[in-house]
Design a protein around this motif. Structure first.
Motif, PDB file in Angstrom:
ATOM      1  N   TRP A 172       0.818  -1.219   0.000  1.00  0.00           N
ATOM      2  CA  TRP A 172       0.000   0.000   0.000  1.00  0.00           C
ATOM      3  C   TRP A 172       0.850   1.267   0.000  1.00  0.00           C
ATOM      4  O   TRP A 172       2.054   1.211   0.277  1.00  0.00           O
ATOM      5  CB  TRP A 172      -0.971   0.018   1.182  1.00  0.00           C
ATOM      6  N   LYS A 183      -3.084   7.353   0.758  1.00  0.00           N
ATOM      7  CA  LYS A 183      -3.975   7.934  -0.259  1.00  0.00           C
ATOM      8  C   LYS A 183      -3.586   9.373  -0.546  1.00  0.00           C
ATOM      9  O   LYS A 183      -3.716   9.863  -1.647  1.00  0.00           O
ATOM     10  CB  LYS A 183      -5.428   7.884   0.217  1.00  0.00           C
ATOM     11  N   ASP A 234      -4.082   3.236   0.529  1.00  0.00           N
ATOM     12  CA  ASP A 234      -4.530   2.718  -0.755  1.00  0.00           C
ATOM     13  C   ASP A 234      -3.803   1.403  -1.039  1.00  0.00           C
ATOM     14  O   ASP A 234      -2.629   1.403  -1.382  1.00  0.00           O
ATOM     15  CB  ASP A 234      -4.231   3.749  -1.856  1.00  0.00           C
ATOM     16  N   TYR A 285      -3.324  -0.496  -3.472  1.00  0.00           N
ATOM     17  CA  TYR A 285      -3.638  -0.275  -4.887  1.00  0.00           C
ATOM     18  C   TYR A 285      -3.672  -1.551  -5.732  1.00  0.00           C
ATOM     19  O   TYR A 285      -4.451  -1.648  -6.670  1.00  0.00           O
ATOM     20  CB  TYR A 285      -2.697   0.764  -5.497  1.00  0.00           C
ATOM     21  N   GLU A 328      -4.640  -4.565  -4.713  1.00  0.00           N
ATOM     22  CA  GLU A 328      -5.900  -5.239  -4.387  1.00  0.00           C
ATOM     23  C   GLU A 328      -7.077  -4.495  -5.021  1.00  0.00           C
ATOM     24  O   GLU A 328      -8.077  -5.103  -5.423  1.00  0.00           O
ATOM     25  CB  GLU A 328      -6.088  -5.324  -2.868  1.00  0.00           C
ATOM     26  N   ARG A 329      -6.924  -3.153  -5.111  1.00  0.00           N
ATOM     27  CA  ARG A 329      -8.007  -2.339  -5.681  1.00  0.00           C
ATOM     28  C   ARG A 329      -8.090  -2.528  -7.200  1.00  0.00           C
ATOM     29  O   ARG A 329      -9.157  -2.781  -7.749  1.00  0.00           O
ATOM     30  CB  ARG A 329      -7.750  -0.867  -5.341  1.00  0.00           C
ATOM     31  N   PRO A 388      -8.415  -7.055  -8.416  1.00  0.00           N
ATOM     32  CA  PRO A 388      -9.026  -7.807  -7.308  1.00  0.00           C
ATOM     33  C   PRO A 388      -8.815  -9.321  -7.398  1.00  0.00           C
ATOM     34  O   PRO A 388      -8.712  -9.984  -6.376  1.00  0.00           O
ATOM     35  CB  PRO A 388     -10.508  -7.435  -7.397  1.00  0.00           C
TER      36      PRO A 388
END
Lengths: 652, 247
Positions: free
Chosen positions: A308, A311, A329, A331, A333-334, A337
C-alpha cells in the motif's frame, strides 16, 4: 538492406532464420538434433580445444562436462574463484517437470507456462527442449550431492513459485543458486585435477579473436599482473551472464558486465532483444547516493504481505502506523481484485512506479511502497510469520535498521535479469561460426519475460546438456586451419586491447569511472526502465551519446596496467555499457508494442494494461553492429507458434 | 558520522605494506561498510590518490568474495560477511583498523586483496562426487533421511570466504575442510569416495601451508554462515576411519 535510416537511428536488413531448428513433432526435435549432430571420436577430443568464458551455472557446467568428455578446456572468470559467479545469489529455486507431486505437471505444461510467461516472444523448439531437459538436471545435481530440501520420507520436496498452479520448484532453503553452483564448481574442480580443464581465475576477457570468419580465441587481461594474453582454441563459449549493471544499480554483482558479449557483438555476433529487461518488484529501496547495489527480497513475501501507499501525498512522511486504514490505498488489491498482491512481476513493478510518480512514494527520495505484514501477524501470530520469513526479515533489518515485525517494510522495483543477449540458433551458436553462447548471456529461452525459478534451469540445461551436445557438431566439422599468435587478426585484436588500456591510463580527465556509470544508470532507469515512450527513448539516445563522448575525453583512471587496478577494470566495462545502453534504447524504440518486461506507453489498452501487437512484432530482433560511426542493422527472426495459441495476458 | 579508518596499503605481493589513516566526514549509518570504502575511494580518486583495492562481488552475503579484518575481527563486530555489515554498527568519531586476511597461504596481492587459490586446490583434491554429466540415476532412486539432508545443507552453506583461517591463531582451514567432508559424508552419494576424500583433502590442506587445529574455536565464532565447530570432529572421525582402512 535498405539504405534508409529509420528514426535516424537504425537500418533494417534481411530477415534471419534459425537454420538448426529441427522440424516435426515437438517432443522429438531435441532427440532428432542430438542424433543428427556429428560425433567426435573420443581419441580425437583431446586434440580439440574449447575456451569457456564465465564459470556460473552455464559456464561452469559446460566446462566441466566438456572436460569429462575429453576436450581440452580453458575456463576463465574475473572473480578470484569460479565458485563466486553471480548464479550463486539466486534464492528461490529451480523448476523441473518431474511431477513428483502428481499435481498434473508435465514437460508440455512447463513448456506452455514458459512460453506464456515470456509473453510469446521465445521460440517453441528451444523452450520445449528446456522443459524436456529440466528433469535430467535434477538427477545430475542430486548425484553430485546438492542438498535439496527433502520431506521426512526422504523424497525431494517441491514448492509452487511465481504464480504457477503446480509445485515444480526444487529448492535448497533460500540458497538454491549457491548449492547448484557449488555442485557445478566441484565438478569443474574435479576436471581441473584431471587436467582436462585449465582454470584462469582473475582473468577478464577483453576481445574476441575472429579468423576467417570463425571465432578462434580471446584476448584476456590477467587482473593481477596486468599482462595481456592471447588464448586460441577451436571454439569459444561465452557464458558471461546478463547486463543489468548497465543501470548502475541492480541486483547483479558489482563485477557483472557486458564486455565479453559486447566485444563479440562488435566482431559480428548479433545482439538479440537487448531491451528485454526484468524488473523485480520486491527489492530494498535505495537509501542514498552512496548506494552500490540493490538487494532482492524473495517474491514469496507477496504471499502474505499487503502492498500500500498513503492515499494522500502529504501523508508520505508520516509514521505508517499512524496512518488509519481509510487513508491507505492497497492499490494492487483495488486494481487487480482477482490476483491482488500476487500479480506478475512487471505489473507489480509498474504499479509501484505509478504510485511514486504520483507523489505517494514513501521513504528516502519518495521511491518506495509499503509491504505490510501487520494483518498476517495479527491473523496467524508472529511466530508463524517468523517461521515463514524470518531470514528475510532479519536481512531487511540488517540492511535498513528497521524491524519489519513492527514497521511495514519498504520495497521498490529493481533491475534483476536481462532476457536479451547474444542471438543464438538452436545449437546455441551465435551468428559468428564457432562462437557459442550459454545461460543469461544468450537471448534464447525466456522471450520478453522470465518466469520465476527458470534462470537456474536454463543455465544448467545449456551448460550440462545442450551445449556439449551441439558444439560437437561444429567441432566434428573441422579440423579448422591452425592459427598462431602471429596471425594478423590475432595481432590486431591484441593491439586494440592494449591501445584501449593505454587510452584510459593516458586520459588525464577529471571525472571518475563510477560517476559516469551512475549517470548512465540514471538515464537508463528514467527512460528505458519500467515504462518507455518514444520521446523519452530519443532523449536517452541523445544523452548517452553526449555522455559517451565526454567519457572518452574526460574519464580519470589512476595507476598503471601492471598491477591490480580496479578503476581500469571498471573503465573498460563502463565504456561498453555506454554503447550497449544506446542499442537498448534503439531496440525499445523500434518495438512499438508492450510485451513482457517491455512496456511502451503508446501501446496500452483503454484501462492502462500492456497491449501486445502480434501482427507486427511477433519476431525476435537481432541487431548487427553497424560500425564505429554507423547505425545498427535490424534483422528480424519471425516467431512461429505451431503448438501454442497466442493470447493476451489479463490479470484483472 | 565522522570516521577515521586506518587501512593496510601494499602495492604488490613483494612490496612492504603499512597502515595509512584516512578521514571521512560524512558517513551515513545506512551505508554498508563497503559503501563507506567506495565513498572513500571516490574521494581518493578525485584527489589523485590511487583507490584502495579490496574484493567484493555479490554484496549480498553469499558469494564469499569480500572479507576484511576489521578491528582485529574477521568480517568485523557482527557475525556476518563484510558486505552485510553497516556503519550503524560503529559510533561517531570511531577509528577503524582495516587489514587483509593474515595467513601464510593467503598471499596479499595488493592492499586488502589476498589470494585464496589454496581453497580451490583443496576442493580439487577431493571435494566432489565423481559423477559425469548424463550418468546420474533418477533423483528419487535414493532416499535421503531429512536429518541427513538438513545437516548436509547446513555444512554446504560454507561460502569459502576464508574468515575461519583469518580468525584462527594457527591459520588452520579445518572448518572449511570439515564443512565439505561433512556435507558430502552425510549423503549417500558421497559414500563411495568418503575415505579417500578426507585423506586427499587433508594432505592438500597441509601442503598449502595451513596450520593444524588446536580446538580454539575462533573459526566457528567468525564464520558468517555459522558452520558448527563439530564438523572438525567429523573430519577427525572420518580421518581415523580412513586410516584404519589403510588410506
Amino acid at each position: 538492406m535498405t539504405d534508409d535510416l529509420i528514426d535516424g537511428l537504425y537500418r533494417e536488413g534481411a530477415p534471419i532464420r534459425d537454420t538448426k531448428a529441427p522440424s516435426g513433432p515437438i517432443e522429438q526435435r531435441w532427440s532428432k538434433r542430438q542424433f543428427e549432430a556429428k560425433l567426435v571420436n573420443p581419441a580425437n577430443r583431446r586434440k580439440l580445444s574449447v575456451i569457456v568464458v564465465g564459470t556460473g551455472l552455464a559456464g561452469g557446467a559446460a566446462a566441466a562436462t566438456l572436460g569429462e568428455q575429453g576436450y581440452q578446456v580453458s575456463a576463465f572468470c574475473y572473480q578470484d574463484s569460479p565458485r563466486r559467479a553471480h548464479s550463486i545469489a539466486a534464492q528461490g529455486g529451480m523448476n523441473a517437470a518431474k511431477n513428483y507431486k502428481g499435481d498434473g505437471d508435465s514437460v508440455y505444461r512447463l513448456f506452455y507456462d514458459t512460453v506464456k510467461g515470456g509473453d510469446y516472444r521465445a521460440r517453441e523448439s528451444n523452450v520445449y527442449r528446456l522443459a524436456e531437459v529440466s528433469s535430467n538436471i535434477i538427477d545430475q545435481c542430486v548425484a553430485q550431492g546438492v542438498p535439496f530440501a527433502r520431506e521426512y520420507g526422504g523424497l525431494l520436496d517441491n514448492r509452487s513459485f511465481g504464480g504457477v498452479q503446480v509445485s515444480r520448484t526444487f529448492y535448497a532453503r533460500g540458497q538454491t543458486g549457491q548449492q547448484l553452483l557449488i555442485g557445478a564448481y566441484q565438478a569443474l574442480q574435479r576436471q581441473v585435477a584431471e587436467g582436462t580443464v585449465t582454470m584462469y581465475s582473475r582473468h577478464e576477457m577483453l576481445e574476441l579473436i575472429v579468423v576467417d570468419g570463425r571465432a578462434r580465441g580471446i584476448i584476456v587481461r590477467d587482473m593481477v599482473s596486468g599482462e595481456v594474453e592471447t588464448h586460441l582454441a577451436d571454439a569459444v563459449v561465452l557464458a558471461t551472464g546478463g547486463y543489468g549493471n548497465v543501470f548502475f544499480l541492480s541486483t547483479n554483482a558489482m563485477g557483472c558486465n557486458v564486455t565479453a558479449t559486447w566485444r563479440a557483438h562488435r566482431k559480428g555476433a548479433y545482439f538479440g532483444n537487448p531491451c528485454f529487461t526484468q524488473i523485480h518488484p520486491t527489492c530494498i529501496p535505495v537509501a542514498g547516493e552512496h548506494q552500490s547495489k540493490l538487494t532482492l527480497m524473495s517474491e514469496s513475501l507477496r504471499n502474505d504481505g499487503r502492498i500500500w501507499v498513503p492515499k494522500k501525498a502529504e501523508d508520505r512522511n508520516k509514521d505508517p502506523r499512524q496512518i488509519p486504514e481509510e487513508d491507505r490505498d492497497y492499490y494492487l488489491e483495488r486494481i487487480y481484485p482477482a490476483f491482488g498482491n500476487l500479480v506478475p512481476r512487471d505489473i507489480a513493478s509498474r504499479a509501484a512506479k505509478y504510485q511514486c510518480d504520483a507523489g505517494k512514494g514513501v521513504g528516502p527520495g519518495g521511491l518506495g511502497v509499503y509491504l505490510d505484514f501487520s494483518e498476517v501477524i495479527g491473523r496467524v501470530g508472529r511466530d508463524t510469520v517468523s517461521a515463514r520469513y524470518g531470514n528475510l526479515f532479519d536481512m531487511y533489518k540488517q540492511i535498513t535498521g528497521e524491524d519489519p515485525y513492527e514497521v511495514p517494510m519498504r520495497i521498490y522495483p529493481a533491475v534483476h535479469y536481462t532476457m536479451g543477449g547474444l542471438w543464438v540458433d538452436y545449437d546455441l551458436q551465435s551468428s559468428i561460426p564457432g562462437l557459442f553462447v550459454a545461460g543469461e548471456a544468450n537471448f534464447s529461452d525466456h522471450g520478453a519475460n522470465r518466469l520465476g525459478a527458470s534462470a537456474l534451469m536454463q543455465g544448467l540445461s545449456d551448460g550440462y546438456f545442450v551445449l556439449p551436445n551441439t558444439i560437437r557438431d561444429y567441432l566434428a566439422s573441422g579440423p579448422y586451419p591452425a592459427v598462431d599468435e602471429s596471425a594478423p587478426e590475432v595481432v590486431e585484436a591484441k593491439k586494440s586491447v592494449t591501445s584501449r588500456i593505454e587510452q584510459f591510463l593516458n586520459s588525464k580527465g577529471t571525472r571518475t569511472v563510477d560517476s559516469y556509470h551512475r549517470e548512465l544508470g540514471h538515464i537508463m532507469w528514467e527512460y528505458c526502465g519500467m515504462s518507455r515512450n518514444r520521446e523519452g527513448l530519443l532523449t536517452a539516445v541523445d544523452r548517452i551519446r553526449t555522455l559517451r563522448k565526454e567519457y572518452w575525453s574526460n574519464v580519470k583512471v589512476l595507476g598503471e596496467n601492471e598491477q591490480i587496478n580496479q578503476s581500469l577494470e571498471r573503465a573498460g566495462r563502463v565504456a561498453d555499457f555506454l554503447e550497449l545502453g544506446e542499442l537498448m534504447c534503439i531496440d525499445a524504440l523500434h518495438r512499438r508494442e508492450s510485451c513482457g518486461g517491455h512496456f511502451r506507453e503508446e501501446s496500452q489498452t483503454e484501462d492502462g494494461e500492456a497491449e501486445r501487437r502480434d501482427e507486427e512484432f511477433a519476431y525476435a530482433a537481432a541487431w548487427e553492429w553497424g560500425g564505429e560511426d554507423s547505425s545498427p542493422v535490424l534483422h528480424k527472426e519471425d516467431l512461429v507458434y505451431e503448438f501454442i495459441e497466442l493470447k493476451q495476458r489479463s490479470y484483472k | 558520522m565522522k570516521i577515521t579508518v586506518k587501512v593496510w596499503r601494499q602495492t604488490g605481493p613483494e612490496a612492504p605494506g603499512k597502515l595509512v589513516s584516512y578521514q571521512l566526514d560524512d558517513v551515513s549509518p545506512d551505508m554498508s561498510f563497503l559503501e563507506m570504502l567506495d565513498v572513500l575511494n571516490e574521494n581518493l580518486a578525485t584527489s589523485g590518490e590511487e583507490p584502495i583495492a579490496f574484493d567484493s562481488d555479490c554484496r549480498e552475503g553469499i558469494c564469499g568474495m569480500c572479507g576484511l579484518m576489521i578491528n582485529g575481527s574477521a568480517h568485523g563486530p557482527l557475525r556476518t560477511t563484510t558486505c552485510q555489515l553497516h556503519m550503524r554498527s560503529f559510533s561517531d568519531g570511531e577509528t577503524i583498523t582495516i587489514e587483509p586476511w593474515r595467513a601464510e597461504p593467503f598471499k596479499v596481492l595488493r592492499d586488502l586483496i589476498v589470494d585464496r587459490g589454496a581453497f580451490d586446490r583443496i576442493i580439487s583434491a577431493g571435494g566432489f562426487v565423481s559423477v559425469n554429466t548424463g550418468s546420474a540415476p533418477e533423483a528419487h532412486s535414493t532416499l535421503v533421511p531429512k536429518v541427513n539432508a538438513d545437516r548436509a545443507f547446513d555444512t554446504a552453506a560454507c561460502i569459502g570466504c576464508g574468515a575461519c583461517v583469518a580468525a584462527c591463531p594457527n591459520a588452520a582451514a579445518m572448518l572449511f575442510l570439515g564443512a565439505k567432508v561433512t556435507h558430502l559424508g552425510e549423503l549417500p552419494q558421497g559414500q563411495p569416495e568418503r575415505d579417500s576424500r578426507v585423506v586427499k583433502m587433508l594432505n592438500q590442506h597441509d601442503h598449502e601451508g595451513f596450520g593444524g587445529c588446536t580446538n580454539v574455536g575462533a573459526c566457528a565464532d567468525a564464520c558468517p554462515k555459522e558452520i558448527p565447530l563439530d564438523v572438525i570432529s567429523q573430519l577427525n572421525q572420518d580421518l581415523r576411519r580412513a586410516m584404519v582402512k589403510g588410506y
